[in-house]
Design an enzyme around this catalytic site. Structure first.
Site, short mmCIF file in Angstrom:
data_model
loop_
_atom_site.label_atom_id
_atom_site.label_comp_id
_atom_site.label_asym_id
_atom_site.label_seq_id
_atom_site.Cartn_x
_atom_site.Cartn_y
_atom_site.Cartn_z
N CYS A 35 0.82 -1.21 0.00
CA CYS A 35 0.00 0.00 0.00
C CYS A 35 0.85 1.26 0.00
O CYS A 35 0.33 2.36 0.05
CB CYS A 35 -1.03 -0.02 1.12
SG CYS A 35 -0.36 0.25 2.73
N CYS A 64 -1.37 9.41 6.60
CA CYS A 64 0.01 9.32 7.10
C CYS A 64 0.03 9.51 8.61
O CYS A 64 0.79 8.84 9.32
CB CYS A 64 0.89 10.38 6.45
SG CYS A 64 1.10 10.14 4.68
N ASP A 75 3.03 2.44 2.11
CA ASP A 75 3.23 3.10 3.39
C ASP A 75 3.74 2.07 4.36
O ASP A 75 3.12 1.01 4.50
CB ASP A 75 1.86 3.47 3.99
CG ASP A 75 1.45 4.88 3.70
OD1 ASP A 75 2.30 5.65 3.25
OD2 ASP A 75 0.28 5.18 3.94
N CYS A 112 5.81 8.58 1.45
CA CYS A 112 5.96 9.87 0.80
C CYS A 112 6.47 10.92 1.78
O CYS A 112 6.73 10.62 2.95
CB CYS A 112 4.64 10.29 0.20
SG CYS A 112 3.32 10.23 1.40
#
Ligand SMILES: Cc1ncc(COP(=O)(O)O)c(C=O)c1O
Lengths: 344, 401
Positions: free
Chosen positions: A35, A106, A37, A62
């Protein structure tokens, strides 16, 4: 490119506490490569005091994932385990002066990693993983497909209006109407097949009547003393009212209208007037940010307002709605739910 | 900081000064409507004819009226597919590939879901090459239109569209190609092919944005998407965007004049970039078909790190590129193109596309080669999937590229 705050950029380009912590005694790992992350949070907790003495992270993700991870370590170092477990993803986002709605996940990942690490330390079992999933449907309020589907299924929702009430999705600029309709139709179809709703109830794509638009019912706002002038806005355009602690501009507790003690005895009409005045007094704050808020209707515990302004401000608005909700609940002496609706 | 380096020319290109200059008079003195009878209009009409001929030359169309100006690649694609479905009565299937631009794929999703169209999405192999057997198997007399892109926007891989068009015709299907990334970058001579429709976009070849064209072979039946005035011979209503069309005409002339030498130079610079990156940085590889691709495009997948983080660091170093990473698009899925090529998630998330232009210089490429190793190493240092000794022992074995 994303509109990252300076603080996000700072924590991405110069991350604090990046790297491995060799003598960690509590480790939380969440996310996955697939995914896009993943975060490994490593803590060194003093067993005598339960204080987190060191925290380091390794993140695959990211810019905002790296910044959120770093912010998380900064927030928890020096805290006890029980203090740290109270930390929410909103705290991480606030620490970074906000994250774009698409990137709120996040901060959720940070919170999850922390929970995992705390659980590893205390030996408790972890709650089920509620990592957000699916495409982001409503950008105004950051609602993804997974969350909408869950709401539709658990509450057997079959109208767009109810989906908006339960999830907020579609309550802002309403440009996600088409994907929202598709999702509702798809999930309802699956529910009919599973036998959880009747075929006649199911929402069929394109069958919606016009978006349910609430017409303002013309609340008369009785004479009121001139609204207290909000303090001069700081030049930074972002950051209007965060729910807690309520900044001065929205803090109406001392405003002459609020009379919480007597509130429970109010008739519905008086309640409506009170709410209208409360909202009227908040408008300058919204206008200072190029937006506006208006009372549209009140039905029982639901207070419907229309929010206008640049859609980029909607995330902010979502937070602010919480603030309005608190104020009104306080003034009325009962809890209400503030919902944004589209205005004709 | 040094002057910024722009290596995102597949996203959009700089409008050449020559092109701007050609456009300017048509905003001011020559503002007339080409349809008007008076002198204000007629001069514009002449300039539009000239622009149409320049574009005709670039794509090798037999007639200039085979060109219909539109608002861009997206409109051309939508027009082509919808028209084909309408004129091919009794046929309701579409064949396309899994790696098309969203301007085809999301339209196909819609047609499939809401308009009863059957869509075949032909897969590609690990180098992004079309599975011809799957294509052959999908063809039948139920197929209204086949749409394959000429060149892929992410990897630059080129599909053999002329052959694919002949296969479509053997079954009576129309053939459309999304050539948005190919026009101006590879030689095209439509009159010698069987392609019925082709989409192109002005802003990918140093022309202005918001303008494109649909090539429609003479004799191909057509239904307009936009109805109204008689512009473009009734095939696309709406007053022509004269300045933009004239700009595209100029851009087409420029592309045609220097394409041969530009392509050689761009390909050499691209190879220098690829080789430099692969040699200096471990655990990365070039995606796409090494034998048949655009001269200006390379997508390099860096393992164990995420694309947006790389882009942010590159941006800070004054270098603009793009990524197929999920994070830049707001969804959790990485690029559908790289996934269709079966590139592992570990690498797909860290894929960076560098797309060069005729203006790219060797010094710019060398600057990228200078900063990339540190950027990648720094981010890998932070990655939980990376250890001091390098990748985890079960790391990947790039059997491809
Ligand atoms: C292959 C392809 N098709 C279509 C488009 C869309 O073109 P436009 O931006 O002119 O609508 C693009 C541009 O991103 C593209 O790369």
């Amino acid at each position: 490119m994303w509109d990252y705050s300076d603080k996000v950029k700072e924590y991405f380009f110069n991350p604090r506490n990046a790297g491995a912590l060799v003598d960690a005694n509590a480790v939380g790992e969440v996310g996955s490569l697939s995914c896009g992350d993943a975060l490994k949070l490593m803590l060194k907790v003093n067993p005598a005091t339960d204080i987190i003495e060191e925290a380091k992270f390794q993140t695959f993700g990211c810019g905002s994932a790296i910044a959120s991870s770093s912010a998380l370590t900064e927030l928890i170092i020096g805290k006890t385990i029980s203090e740290a477990r109270k930390l929410t993803n909103q705290d991480i986002a606030d620490f970074l002066d906000g994250l774009p709605p698409e990137k709120m996940h996040c901060s959720v990942m940070g919170q999850e990693a922390l929970h995992a690490a705390v659980a590893a330390y205390t030996g408790e079992a972890l709650d089920e993983d509620d990592h957000e999933e699916g495409a982001l449907i409503c950008k105004c309020f950051g609602v993804d497909a997974g969350m909408i589907e869950r709401a539709i299924r658990t509450n057997k929702l079959t109208t767009l209006e109810m989906v908006t009430f339960y999830t907020k999705a579609g309550g802002g600029c309403n440009s996600c109407r088409e994907p929202l309709e598709e999702l509702l139709a798809d999930v309802n179809k699956a529910m009919v097949a599973e036998g959880t709703i009747a075929a006649a109830e199911a929402y069929v794509f394109g069958s919606a009547p016009k978006p349910a638009r609430k017409k303002a019912q013309g609340f008369v706002i009785p004479d009121q003393p001139p609204a207290p002038k909000p303090p001069a806005q700081p030049s930074a355009p972002v950051q209007i009212a965060m729910p807690t602690p309520a900044p001065a501009a929205v803090a109406l507790a001392e405003a002459p209208v609020a009379a919480p003690a007597a509130a429970s005895a109010l008739t519905p009409a008086k309640e409506a007037i009170l709410v209208a005045r409360l909202i009227e007094e908040m408008r300058p704050t919204f206008r200072a940010d190029g937006g506006d808020v208006e009372l549209v209707d009140m039905e029982g515990a639901l207070v419907l307002v229309s929010l206008t302004g640049a859609c980029s401000g909607c995330q902010l608005a979502a937070q602010t709605l919480g603030g309005i909700q608190q104020k009104i609940s306080q003034a009325l002496g009962r809890s209400v739910r503030v919902m944004p609706v589209a205005k004709s | 900081m040094t002057t910024p380096i722009y290596l995102d020319n597949n996203a959009t290109t700089r409008v050449f000064p020559d092109v701007v200059e050609a456009m300017l008079p048509y905003f001011t003195e020559q503002f007339g409507n080409a349809s008007s009878i008076h002198a204000f209009g007629s001069e514009v009409g002449g300039a539009l004819r000239q622009a149409r001929r320049s574009l005709q030359a670039l794509i090798g169309a037999e007639f200039d009226h085979e060109i219909i100006f539109t608002s861009g690649g997206t409109e051309s694609n939508n027009t082509a597919l919808r028209s084909a479905l309408q004129v091919q009565q009794g046929r309701n299937e579409v064949i396309t590939s899994a790696v098309e631009h969203p301007a085809i794929l999301s339209l196909c999703d819609w047609l499939e879901k809401h308009e009863g169209v059957v869509v075949h999405r032909i897969p590609v192999d690990r180098q992004g090459r079309l599975d011809i057997d799957a294509y052959r198997a999908a063809l039948s007399d139920r197929v209204a239109v086949v749409s394959f892109m000429w060149a892929n926007n992410e990897t630059g891989t080129i599909f053999p569209v002329d052959g694919l068009a002949e296969m479509a015709h053997a079954h009576g299907a129309l053939f459309h190609t999304d050539a948005v990334q190919a026009v101006g970058k590879v030689p095209i001579d439509l009159k010698t092919t069987e392609i019925d429709m082709l989409s192109l976009s002005s802003h990918k070849l140093h022309g202005p944005k918001g303008l494109g064209a649909l090539y429609l072979r003479k004799g191909t039946r057509f239904r307009a998407l936009l109805r109204g005035g008689h512009q473009e011979r009734g095939r696309r209503a709406g007053t022509e965007n004269a300045p933009a069309i004239i700009g595209l005409g100029r851009a087409a002339e420029l592309a045609l004049t220097s394409m041969a030498e530009d392509n050689l130079r761009m390909a050499a610079l691209r190879d220098r970039l690829e080789q430099g990156l692969v040699q200096q940085i471990g655990h990365c590889f070039v995606t796409g078909d090494p034998l048949d691709r655009l001269p200006n495009t390379t997508t390099v997948a860096f393992e164990f790190i995420e694309g947006e983080a790389i882009l942010l660091k590159l941006n800070a170093a004054g270098i603009a590129a793009s990524s197929g990473s999920a994070c830049t698009s707001g969804s959790l899925e990485p690029s559908h193109v790289l996934r269709a090529m079966d590139i592992p998630f570990t690498a797909a998330h860290g894929a960076i596309r560098f797309s060069l232009s005729r203006e790219t210089t060797e010094a710019e490429i060398d600057r990228v080669l200078e900063v990339m190793p540190d950027i990648i190493a720094g981010l890998r240092q932070m990655s939980p999937f990376w250890s001091e000794e390098g990748a985890r022992p079960d790391g990947f074995a790039p059997a491809y590229a």
